[in-house]
Design a protein around this motif. Structure first.
Motif, PDB file in Angstrom:
ATOM      1  N   UNK A 181       0.829  -1.136  -0.071  1.00 24.69           N
ATOM      2  CA  UNK A 181       0.140  -0.111   0.016  1.00 24.69           C
ATOM      3  C   UNK A 181       1.000   1.349  -0.055  1.00 24.69           C
ATOM      4  N   UNK A 182       0.347   2.545  -0.343  1.00 23.76           N
ATOM      5  CA  UNK A 182       1.010   3.702  -0.453  1.00 23.76           C
ATOM      6  C   UNK A 182       1.480   4.122   1.074  1.00 23.76           C
ATOM      7  N   UNK A 183       2.500   5.026   0.973  1.00 21.32           N
ATOM      8  CA  UNK A 183       2.824   5.632   2.202  1.00 21.32           C
ATOM      9  C   UNK A 183       1.798   6.575   2.762  1.00 21.32           C
ATOM     10  N   UNK A 184       1.338   6.804   3.669  1.00 22.84           N
ATOM     11  CA  UNK A 184       0.419   7.730   4.129  1.00 22.84           C
ATOM     12  C   UNK A 184       0.799   9.390   3.595  1.00 22.84           C
ATOM     13  N   UNK A 185      -0.191   9.913   3.167  1.00 23.08           N
ATOM     14  CA  UNK A 185       0.105  11.595   2.670  1.00 23.08           C
ATOM     15  C   UNK A 185       0.940  12.231   3.535  1.00 23.08           C
ATOM     16  N   UNK A 186       0.772  12.238   4.696  1.00 22.07           N
ATOM     17  CA  UNK A 186       1.394  13.207   5.652  1.00 22.07           C
ATOM     18  C   UNK A 186       2.902  12.846   5.710  1.00 22.07           C
TER      19      UNK A 186
END
Length: 260
Positions: free
Chosen positions: A29-34
């Motif tokens: 999954x992608x890294x969190x936006x923050x």
């Protein structure tokens, strides 16, 4: 003490892309936006520092001796203006941004035509190819690729490619979490493209005077400022359109030197 062996920067970049892709595949999954925003801002600040150090080559004694006192800044300015005009006329930035989409559409159409009956196998193949193409274009097209590889070959250090490796590492995580193992193949693309550019730098290093290299480095430093501004969200500088300035800067040094 001798500097790094030519090609060391590309080797580091290949390892970074490979490691990032493996982490992305495992993470799923992608890294969190923050987190991604904080990392991007940090890399933007470091890019700005690198840009300043490169731009300071405009004060190199060899460059001043070749073009005259006070002229180095004018040479860099002329290279950027003329290069930017040429690049804008040729729409280099726009064409680079459109290249990935065009290739993906063509490949996607080819895969659909040949594998419509293959179901999930067809989808997996298309995803693999798109991951490879997208990541390869991102990692192999851009000022840092050109500047860093040439700088490596010219023996002026691998700092720019180390910075690019950090950028590519996090990008590879994000892409691999979406496209999967295909992103790993982009490491081969990085090795081929940057290896070739480094070889060009090695060749040029034996024939190009220090004044020309200084002009190229200073001009490239200002292009790095544009990259930093983009990473920091300050302004979307069309760095692609300014790439011709890298060719014009050494040529202008030769022209001014001949006219003195």
């Amino acid at each position: 003490m001798d500097g790094p062996v030519p090609g060391a920067g590309t080797l580091i970049n290949v390892v970074a892309v490979t490691a990032g892709a493996l982490i992305g595949i495992l993470a799923g999954n992608r890294l969190p936006d923050r987190v991604r925003d904080v990392v991007t801002s940090c890399l933007g600040l470091v890019t700005l520092l690198m840009a300043i150090l490169s731009a300071l080559d405009v004060t190199a004694p060899e460059l001043e001796a070749a073009v005259g006192r006070g002229a180095p800044i004018l040479v860099v300015l002329a290279a950027l203006l003329l290069g930017g005009i040429v690049g804008a006329y040729l729409r280099i930035e726009e064409r680079l941004e459109a290249l990935a989409g065009v290739v993906q559409r063509q490949v996607g159409r080819l895969v659909r035509d040949r594998g419509a009956a293959h179901g999930s196998a067809h989808e997996a193949r298309e995803r693999f190819i798109e991951g490879w193409l997208t990541a390869s274009l991102l990692f192999c097209v851009g000022p840092l690729t050109i500047l860093g590889s040439l700088s490596d070959g010219l023996g002026r250090g691998i700092d720019q490619l180390v910075l690019k490796s950090a950028l590519d590492f996090f990008a590879a995580i994000a892409f691999a979490s979406t496209f999967g193992i295909g992103v790993l193949l982009s490491a081969v693309s990085v090795a081929v493209v940057q290896g070739a550019l480094t070889l060009v730098g090695v060749t040029l290093g034996s024939v190009v005077p220090d004044a020309h290299v200084a002009a190229l480095t200073a001009t490239g430093g200002l292009l790095l400022v544009g990259i930093a501004f983009r990473l920091l969200g300050i302004k979307q500088v069309p760095v692609g359109d300014l790439l011709p300035a890298l060719l014009l800067a050494p040529l202008l040094v030769s022209l001014v030197s001949a006219l003195r």
